[in-house]
Design an enzyme around this catalytic site. Sequence first.
Site, PDB file in Angstrom:
ATOM      1  N   HIS A 129       0.798  -0.213  -4.802  1.00  0.00           N
ATOM      2  CA  HIS A 129       0.860  -1.482  -4.069  1.00  0.00           C
ATOM      3  C   HIS A 129       0.033  -2.503  -4.857  1.00  0.00           C
ATOM      4  CE1 HIS A 129      -0.218  -4.279  -0.790  1.00  0.00           C
ATOM      5  NE2 HIS A 129       0.841  -3.818  -0.155  1.00  0.00           N
ATOM      6  N   ASP A 206      -5.472   5.343  -2.159  1.00  0.00           N
ATOM      7  CA  ASP A 206      -5.025   4.321  -1.210  1.00  0.00           C
ATOM      8  C   ASP A 206      -4.242   5.036  -0.114  1.00  0.00           C
ATOM      9  OD1 ASP A 206      -3.404   2.559   0.167  1.00  0.00           O
ATOM     10  OD2 ASP A 206      -2.774   1.425  -1.590  1.00  0.00           O
ATOM     11  N   GLN A 209      -0.736   4.081   3.954  1.00  0.00           N
ATOM     12  CA  GLN A 209       0.449   4.608   4.653  1.00  0.00           C
ATOM     13  C   GLN A 209       0.286   6.072   5.031  1.00  0.00           C
ATOM     14  OE1 GLN A 209       2.922   2.700   5.600  1.00  0.00           O
ATOM     15  NE2 GLN A 209       2.578   0.877   4.348  1.00  0.00           N
ATOM     16  N   CYS A 372       5.237  -5.863  -1.788  1.00  0.00           N
ATOM     17  CA  CYS A 372       4.031  -5.875  -2.640  1.00  0.00           C
ATOM     18  C   CYS A 372       4.076  -4.771  -3.701  1.00  0.00           C
ATOM     19  CB  CYS A 372       2.746  -5.759  -1.818  1.00  0.00           C
ATOM     20  SG  CYS A 372       2.487  -7.145  -0.718  1.00  0.00           S
TER      21      CYS A 372
HETATM   22  N1  C6P Z   1       1.545  -2.700   2.923  1.00  0.00           N
HETATM   23  C1  C6P Z   1       3.754  -3.168   3.762  1.00  0.00           C
HETATM   24  O1  C6P Z   1       4.108  -2.244   3.044  1.00  0.00           O
HETATM   25  P1  C6P Z   1      -3.656  -4.369   3.823  1.00  0.00           P
HETATM   26  O2  C6P Z   1      -2.733  -5.540   3.760  1.00  0.00           O
HETATM   27  O3  C6P Z   1      -4.887  -4.584   2.995  1.00  0.00           O
HETATM   28  O4  C6P Z   1      -3.933  -3.899   5.208  1.00  0.00           O
HETATM   29  O5  C6P Z   1      -2.874  -3.140   3.158  1.00  0.00           O
HETATM   30  C2  C6P Z   1      -2.497  -3.229   1.817  1.00  0.00           C
HETATM   31  C3  C6P Z   1      -1.705  -2.027   1.436  1.00  0.00           C
HETATM   32  C4  C6P Z   1      -2.227  -1.155   0.508  1.00  0.00           C
HETATM   33  N2  C6P Z   1      -1.589  -0.039   0.159  1.00  0.00           N
HETATM   34  C5  C6P Z   1      -0.418   0.301   0.700  1.00  0.00           C
HETATM   35  C6  C6P Z   1       0.227   1.590   0.306  1.00  0.00           C
HETATM   36  C7  C6P Z   1       0.176  -0.532   1.651  1.00  0.00           C
HETATM   37  O6  C6P Z   1       1.338  -0.204   2.185  1.00  0.00           O
HETATM   38  C8  C6P Z   1      -0.472  -1.734   2.015  1.00  0.00           C
HETATM   39  C9  C6P Z   1       0.171  -2.692   2.956  1.00  0.00           C
HETATM   40  C10 C6P Z   1       2.309  -3.556   3.809  1.00  0.00           C
HETATM   41  O7  C6P Z   1       4.553  -3.786   4.470  1.00  0.00           O
HETATM   42  C11 C6P Z   1       2.123  -5.010   3.506  1.00  0.00           C
HETATM   43  S1  C6P Z   1       2.644  -5.441   1.887  1.00  0.00           S
END
Ligand code: C6P
Length: 414
Positions: A129, A206, A209, A372
Amino acid sequence: MGLQKSDALDAERIREDFPILQREFDGEQLVYLDNGATSQTPNQVIDAISDYYRNYNANVHRGIHQLSQEASVAYEEAHDTVAEFVGADGREEMVFTKNTTEAENLVAYAWGLNELGPGDEIVLSEMEHHASLVTWQQIGKRTGADVKYIPVTEDGYLDMDAAEDLITDDTEMVSVLHVSNTLGTVNPVSELADLAHDHDSYIFVDGAQAVPTRPVDVKDIDADFYAFSGHKMLGPTGVGGLYGKQELLDEMEPFQYGGGMIRKVSFEETTWHDLPWKYEAGTPLIAQGVGFAEAVEYLEDVGMENVQRHEERLAGYALDRMAEFDDVEIYGPTSPEDRSGLVSFNLEGVHAHDLTSILNESAVAIRAGDHCTQPLHDKLGVAASARASFYIYNTTDEIDELIDAIDDARQLFA
Ligand code: C6P
C-alpha cells in the site's frame, strides 16, 4: 451476546448491532461492501464513545481530579486490551497512532532517518500500500538507502524465491503487508520475519487488512513492528495501533516532541516518558482509544477464528459467482483459503468508476480506483479496479445482489 452460531458467526444477529445497515436509498436497502476501506460501527462502540463524552471526558495524565483519573484509567486500559488482542506483552508495546499510515511514518522517521544510510537496503513488496511504499521510498531518498521490491507472481502471491535473494546482509528493514488490500493475498509474514532476522534486519508488518479479519499474534510472527487501523475493525476513525518490541521502542528516538511524552525538561535537556507514552506527544486519542478497545472486545465476542472462516466463505462464494462470467477479470489468488474477504475485479469494457456508480444506484457500495496501490495496478496492466470487501455482517444474499447489479451494468453498457 449470541454473536456466534455453532462453528460460525451469526451475521444476521450481528447486523442488528449496526444501525447504519438499516439505511435505504430510494427504497433500496444498503449493501455495504467497502469494508476494506472502512468498516461500520456497532452500537456498543458508539455507546462507549458517547459514554466517555457524557460522563468522563477530560485530559489524561495531567489532572488529579476525578474525571481526569477516570479518563486516564480508561485510556491506559484501552492499550492493554488492544495489546492483548494481537499478543503483545502489554501496554508498553502498544502505541496508539492516528492510523496505519502514521504508524509506518513513526517507525520510518524515528528509526529509519536515524539508522539508515548509503549502502543500506529496505525491502518492500510490489503489493505494498502507498502507506508503506511511499514512506520507505522517501526515507530511502533522504538517507541514501536503496529500496528493493519482492515481485508479485502472475497468480498474486509474493515470489518467495526472489525474497530469499533480495533479503541480504545489506537489508536493514523489510516492510511487507500481511494481507493485500488489492489482491486479498495472505502473505507468509512469519517466513519473511525469519528471513529478515537471519540477516539481522528488522521487519515491519502492515496488518491493516489482517488484524480485522483473522487471529493475529505478533509474537508468533516475530514481527519487530506491526501496525493496524481501528476504523477497519469496527472502531472509530482517527486511531490505530503500532506494536513494537519493547527493546526497540526503548532504544528508538521519539517521533514527535511536546507535552505528554516527556519525563523531565530543563532549558537545556529533556528526558522521555515511559512506554508507550514516549511516542504519544500532545493530547492523545482518548475517545477514539476508548472506542477502539470496545471494538476489540466486540470482535473477541465474535471470535477471530469465526471472522476468518466467514471471510473465507464469503470470498469463496464471490469468487464462484464471478467465475460464472467470462467478461469479469479477477485479481489475486483463486483459492479462498489463501486470501481475505475481498475481491478486486474489472468488468470488460466498463471502467471501474462507471461500474461503481451504476452499483451505487442499486445501493451497493463498493470501491473503485487504485486502492492506494498504483505500482501494483501498473503491474496488473490496469489503471483501476473495482473491489468488493466483506465483513462480519455481510451475507451471501448481499453477494447475490452485487452480482445482479453487475449484470445490470453489463446490460447497460452492452
Ligand atoms: N486501505 C483501502 O484499501 P489508514 O488509511 O492509515 O488507516 O490505512 C492505510 C492502509 C495501509 N495498509 C493497507 C494494507 C491498507 O489497506 C490501508 C488502507 C484502504 O481501501 C484505503 S486506501
